[in-house]
Design a protein around this motif. Structure first.
Motif, PDB file in Angstrom:
ATOM      1  N   LYS A 342      44.016  42.555  25.124  1.00  0.00           N
ATOM      2  CA  LYS A 342      44.812  41.332  25.183  1.00  0.00           C
ATOM      3  C   LYS A 342      46.300  41.654  25.152  1.00  0.00           C
ATOM      4  N   GLU A 345      47.390  43.022  28.467  1.00  0.00           N
ATOM      5  CA  GLU A 345      47.526  41.945  29.450  1.00  0.00           C
ATOM      6  C   GLU A 345      48.811  41.157  29.213  1.00  0.00           C
ATOM      7  N   GLU A 346      49.109  40.876  27.929  1.00  0.00           N
ATOM      8  CA  GLU A 346      50.337  40.155  27.603  1.00  0.00           C
ATOM      9  C   GLU A 346      51.565  40.980  27.980  1.00  0.00           C
ATOM     10  N   ARG A 347      51.500  42.299  27.739  1.00  0.00           N
ATOM     11  CA  ARG A 347      52.608  43.196  28.092  1.00  0.00           C
ATOM     12  C   ARG A 347      52.814  43.214  29.604  1.00  0.00           C
ATOM     13  N   LYS A 348      51.705  43.220  30.346  1.00  0.00           N
ATOM     14  CA  LYS A 348      51.774  43.198  31.799  1.00  0.00           C
ATOM     15  C   LYS A 348      52.449  41.918  32.293  1.00  0.00           C
ATOM     16  N   GLN A 349      52.080  40.792  31.673  1.00  0.00           N
ATOM     17  CA  GLN A 349      52.676  39.512  32.049  1.00  0.00           C
ATOM     18  C   GLN A 349      54.171  39.483  31.734  1.00  0.00           C
ATOM     19  N   LYS A 350      54.544  40.043  30.570  1.00  0.00           N
ATOM     20  CA  LYS A 350      55.958  40.077  30.196  1.00  0.00           C
ATOM     21  C   LYS A 350      56.772  40.938  31.170  1.00  0.00           C
ATOM     22  N   GLN A 352      56.011  41.472  34.292  1.00  0.00           N
ATOM     23  CA  GLN A 352      56.109  40.710  35.538  1.00  0.00           C
ATOM     24  C   GLN A 352      57.214  39.664  35.446  1.00  0.00           C
ATOM     25  N   LEU A 353      57.272  38.973  34.273  1.00  0.00           N
ATOM     26  CA  LEU A 353      58.331  37.982  34.072  1.00  0.00           C
ATOM     27  C   LEU A 353      59.709  38.645  34.092  1.00  0.00           C
ATOM     28  N   TYR A 394      61.070  29.814  37.608  1.00  0.00           N
ATOM     29  CA  TYR A 394      61.016  30.833  36.562  1.00  0.00           C
ATOM     30  C   TYR A 394      61.266  30.210  35.192  1.00  0.00           C
ATOM     31  N   LEU A 397      58.111  28.438  34.181  1.00  0.00           N
ATOM     32  CA  LEU A 397      57.096  29.429  33.802  1.00  0.00           C
ATOM     33  C   LEU A 397      57.412  30.049  32.444  1.00  0.00           C
ATOM     34  N   PRO A 401      54.492  28.777  27.865  1.00  0.00           N
ATOM     35  CA  PRO A 401      53.750  29.197  26.660  1.00  0.00           C
ATOM     36  C   PRO A 401      54.226  28.501  25.394  1.00  0.00           C
TER      37      PRO A 401
END
Length: 470
Positions: A342, A345-350, A352-353, A394, A397, A401
């Protein structure tokens, strides 16, 4: 007569065990035929619940499977079922802290989903765990929480169960007046609701209360009323408790033969159904009884049985404790692994942002750069609009959260918040877009207008130079 009674008891237990096996076989067939993951989660929970008293280790494994599958398909209701199964299994394994831990996790899901009935059920389960730990103050606090929710929402069944459990906790903590009030209330309510299971249990519990009060006549009366109802609903554990209560009453009244008969009945019932703690209670009772009437041989025989059973229980309890710790650690490791996935995945999303956040100003400066070059006006307008669109999207997005967390993932609240944000951002977007495109294109037009003048001047100078040369 005793032989006939024991034979009838054996047939009764055999029929009950056969019926339970049929239920389990039916559940396994149902599991094999399930075509949806959510359906499999449901059946796995049912199987876990069926095993949680007789085979808590199997119950734990089944509940783990249900939890893993429910998490995979994001089936929140299924997660709550699985957590309940895990908690019940740990309760049966006497790992009370872990049981409470999983009941709390289950409770959080019910709170998130707004399910007061399920919350009340979980509070009752937590009360039972604390009662097993003999922490009666905490047990009562959770039982009262359950009763409050049940009364507020008019949950008739839960009002009944709450009263019964509060009465039982009061009885175990020797607060007999309060125990009498709640248990008698549960009994009367069970008659109105025609709930035989609670009726039989309430009568047995009233017998226990009167036994502690040394009111043997009333105790005997309530135990006798309880027995046929408990047999009807196949509550063998409470039936064993009821028979032991009868044996104690007859001992106090000096009716030794009756006391021996019911104590042996408890022992046989407990052994055949693996209620070993009840078997120890019956054996210990018979030891004291036989010593009192100077039957030393019989007393010694049951003393040996009691010791062997106690050692066996201690051995099993230690095995359960080790098993509980082992399985608990395995589950903890799985949770750590899931947590790492998890986090990844959160690190990957960050990341990307962050990449999008870096790309937007680059695109904006690219628009400015293009405005200074010999490129079509439409390309400049498109790059400018694209950079602004990406900026505003952006922002949406980025704050999503935060809005989701504060609204507890309520779709209605999220829609309202984002409509308000859109109503503020849209006019701003249009104004900024108009201003930016106007600036970029105006600068481009100025560049285009200035270049021909430069070329004319250069041509005139060339002509003059040619004339001079001539």
């Amino acid at each position: 007569m005793k032989l006939i009674a024991l034979l009838n008891l054996f047939l009764f237990v055999s029929v009950t065990s056969f019926a339970q096996k049929q239920v389990l076989d039916s559940l396994y067939k149902d599991l094999a035929s399930q075509k949806t993951d959510s359906g499999r989660v449901s059946v796995l929970y049912d199987l876990s619940y069926s095993y949680h008293k007789s085979k808590p280790d199997s119950a734990l494994i089944l509940a783990q499977q249900a939890y893993k599958l429910a998490k995979k398909i994001k089936f929140l209701k299924g997660e709550s079922w699985a957590l309940n199964g895990l908690a019940n299994a740990f309760h049966s394994l006497h790992n009370y802290p872990r049981a409470i831990e999983y009941f709390i996790e289950e409770l959080k899901i019910h709170e998130k989903r707004g399910m007061p009935e399920n919350m009340a059920n979980t509070y009752i389960s937590m009360a039972l765990v604390y009662s097993s730990e003999e922490e009666y103050g905490k047990a009562l606090s959770y039982a009262f929480k359950a009763e409050e929710i049940a009364k507020k929402n008019s949950f008739a069944d839960l009002i009944l169960y709450s009263k019964l459990n509060i009465g039982d906790i009061y009885e175990k903590s020797n607060q007999l007046s309060s125990a009498m009030i709640y248990t008698h209330g549960a009994y009367e309510l069970s008659l109105l609701q025609k709930n035989d299971l609670i009726t039989g249990t309430s009568l047995n519990n009233l017998g226990n209360i009167y036994l502690k009060r040394k009111d043997y006549l009333n105790a005997l009366n309530y135990y006798r009323k309880s027995m046929p109802i408990l047999e009807k609903v196949s509550d063998l554990n409470t039936l064993a408790e009821c028979n032991l209560g009868l044996a104690k009453v007859y001992k106090e009244e000096g009716k030794i033969d009756s006391a021996v008969y019911y104590a042996r009945k408890v022992y046989d019932l407990a052994i055949k159904n693996e209620f070993f703690a009840r078997a120890v209670d019956a054996s210990t009772f018979l030891v004291k009884l036989y010593k009192g009437i100077s039957k030393i041989d019989s007393a010694f025989a049951y003393q040996e049985i009691a010791v062997n059973l106690s050692n066996s229980i201690d051995s099993k309890e230690r095995a359960k404790e080790v098993q509980s710790i082992t399985i608990g650690e395995e589950f903890r490791q799985k949770e750590i692994e899931e947590s790492k996935l998890k986090e990844a995945e959160e690190r990957k999303q960050k990341l990307q942002l962050l990449a999008i956040g870096i790309f937007i100003p680059i695109l904006f400066f690219l628009s400015i750069f293009l405005s200074r070059r010999k490129i079509s006006k439409k390309v400049i307008e498109f790059s400018g609009i694209l950079s602004l669109l990406m900026l505003f999207e952006y922002l949406t997005l980025f704050i999503h959260p935060f809005v989701a967390e504060k609204s507890h993932h309520s779709p209605i609240i999220e829609i309202i918040v984002f409509v308000i944000i859109a109503s503020l951002l849209t006019p701003t977007h249009h104004r900024v877009e108009h201003w930016l495109i106007n600036k970029l294109t105006k600068y481009r037009e100025q560049q285009l207008l200035s270049k021909p003048k430069l070329q004319t001047k250069e041509t005139s100078e060339d002509v003059a130079l040619d004339s001079e040369n001539s």
